[in-house]
Design a protein around this motif. Sequence first.
Motif, short mmCIF file in Angstrom:
data_model
loop_
_atom_site.label_atom_id
_atom_site.label_comp_id
_atom_site.label_asym_id
_atom_site.label_seq_id
_atom_site.Cartn_x
_atom_site.Cartn_y
_atom_site.Cartn_z
N PRO B 225 0.84 -1.20 0.00
CA PRO B 225 0.00 0.00 0.00
C PRO B 225 0.88 1.25 0.00
O PRO B 225 2.11 1.15 -0.03
CB PRO B 225 -0.73 -0.12 1.33
CG PRO B 225 0.29 -0.75 2.23
CD PRO B 225 1.12 -1.66 1.37
N LEU B 227 1.87 3.64 2.57
CA LEU B 227 1.79 3.75 4.04
C LEU B 227 1.47 5.17 4.52
O LEU B 227 0.78 5.35 5.51
CB LEU B 227 3.13 3.33 4.65
CG LEU B 227 3.31 1.84 4.94
CD1 LEU B 227 4.67 1.61 5.58
CD2 LEU B 227 2.20 1.34 5.86
N TYR B 230 -2.09 5.76 4.99
CA TYR B 230 -2.63 5.14 6.21
C TYR B 230 -2.42 6.09 7.41
O TYR B 230 -3.29 6.21 8.27
CB TYR B 230 -1.91 3.82 6.53
CG TYR B 230 -2.29 2.65 5.66
CD1 TYR B 230 -3.05 2.78 4.52
CD2 TYR B 230 -1.87 1.36 6.01
CE1 TYR B 230 -3.37 1.69 3.73
CE2 TYR B 230 -2.19 0.26 5.23
CZ TYR B 230 -2.94 0.43 4.09
OH TYR B 230 -3.25 -0.66 3.33
N VAL B 231 -1.25 6.72 7.45
CA VAL B 231 -0.89 7.51 8.63
C VAL B 231 -1.43 8.94 8.53
O VAL B 231 -1.95 9.47 9.51
CB VAL B 231 0.65 7.55 8.80
CG1 VAL B 231 1.03 8.38 10.02
CG2 VAL B 231 1.20 6.12 8.92
#
Lengths: 238, 238
Positions: B225, B227, B230-231
């Motif tokens: 992915p 990342l 996501y964060v």
Amino acid sequence: MNKVPVLEIFGPTVQGEGMTIGQKTMFIRTAGCDYQCSWCDSAFTWNGTEKQNINWMTAEEIWNTLYELGGDTFSHITISGGNPALLPSLGPVVDFLKEKGMTLALETQGSKWQSWLPLIDEVTLSPKPPSSGMDTDFTILENIIDHLKNHPKVCLKIVIFDEKDLAYAEIVHQRFPQLPLYLQVGNSWLEADDESLLQYLLKRYEWLIDQVMKSTVFKNVKVLPQLHAYVWGNKRGV
Amino acid sequence: MNKVPVLEIFGPTVQGEGMTIGQKTMFIRTAGCDYQCSWCDSAFTWNGTEKQNINWMTAEEIWNTLYELGGDTFSHITISGGNPALLPSLGPVVDFLKEKGMTLALETQGSKWQSWLPLIDEVTLSPKPPSSGMDTDFTILENIIDHLKNHPKVCLKIVIFDEKDLAYAEIVHQRFPQLPLYLQVGNSWLEADDESLLQYLLKRYEWLIDQVMKSTVFKNVKVLPQLHAYVWGNKRGV
């Protein structure tokens, strides 16, 4: 004894962490460990709770199980534990899988040498930080790293829970600056539901990033989560 | 012209994707692209909306800005775009940063060769799949790959939105089997709130994993992915 104590064989799936994060791979998880890390996410490999599930397997039996699961979809296999480097009997397994054309990855804490270690394509040495409750024997670790000095793919991976773990990782990094270093978000919340775990792990990842970004010791490092925990929580066998 | 059109310089942060995922790095984002991918997450580099923010900078000015931001905390720099390989003027920047001891990573779609490309330590070639609306000139891509054949760290990265993109990635993988292949979850939901985006991207990652795991063409690939999404969601400059 040419059989290996196996607790899990599964895949194909993605490697969720470390040097080969994202890699399509099969997993072999061996039983037995010389450590008992306080936060171990695979304590069933050494705490006796699954002793009855240990399957003593030959190289050919392991290959047959891998092939039944993955057929013609894979060429990469990860050997994990427990500490697979406790097992001289993995030698014939490594030979067998290499003859099948497989690429092999292995993770060990670096507390024991085996003559077959140089045959592993991707070696992850993961010495354990203070939060584990374990002590690192740096003489042994250094000896293993020295034996692998001409190996093209060896890295260090350290799980980080707190600032003491970070200080430990700094020491390891300064002692072995030639090795790529992976700092990994620790996950000790093994009873969490998936959604709570995800939010918790993302917060911990952000914390770890913040710590590492301001460090002048950690210049050339990689900071990663365990991706499988994002996708599947603490579920086993994926 | 020895100046480079720069739109963003930021860091230190982690590289969120691809070959050097997790790497502590600084980012330089150049302006200008020969593509206009339908789902581009950095369309401001080429669609004119931030034309007034383009900063024409010398190598030394770029280095000074990096150092102001990161001080003594970094040794790795990622050059992204837009398509930085459009810029002959990056040559002096590459030289300057290498002289400073930096490790350099760069991403380009592989539509244009530059003589300074071999000096980049980690080259990601990311040809664009059908969902982008772009066509790949395989003659040029092959020529670039051929020019980099002795380079130790070149990889292919393909963003995947759907099955047609996967079929395209299979063709690319079969054409260039010698190069490591990274399949990356596409993110076209650029207006999502962070929580919805996270859930959506995790579902899309699981979908991509499922597709790749059953494939007999994608044996040795990495599936990852982004990342950073996501964060930090779709936030810029992190």
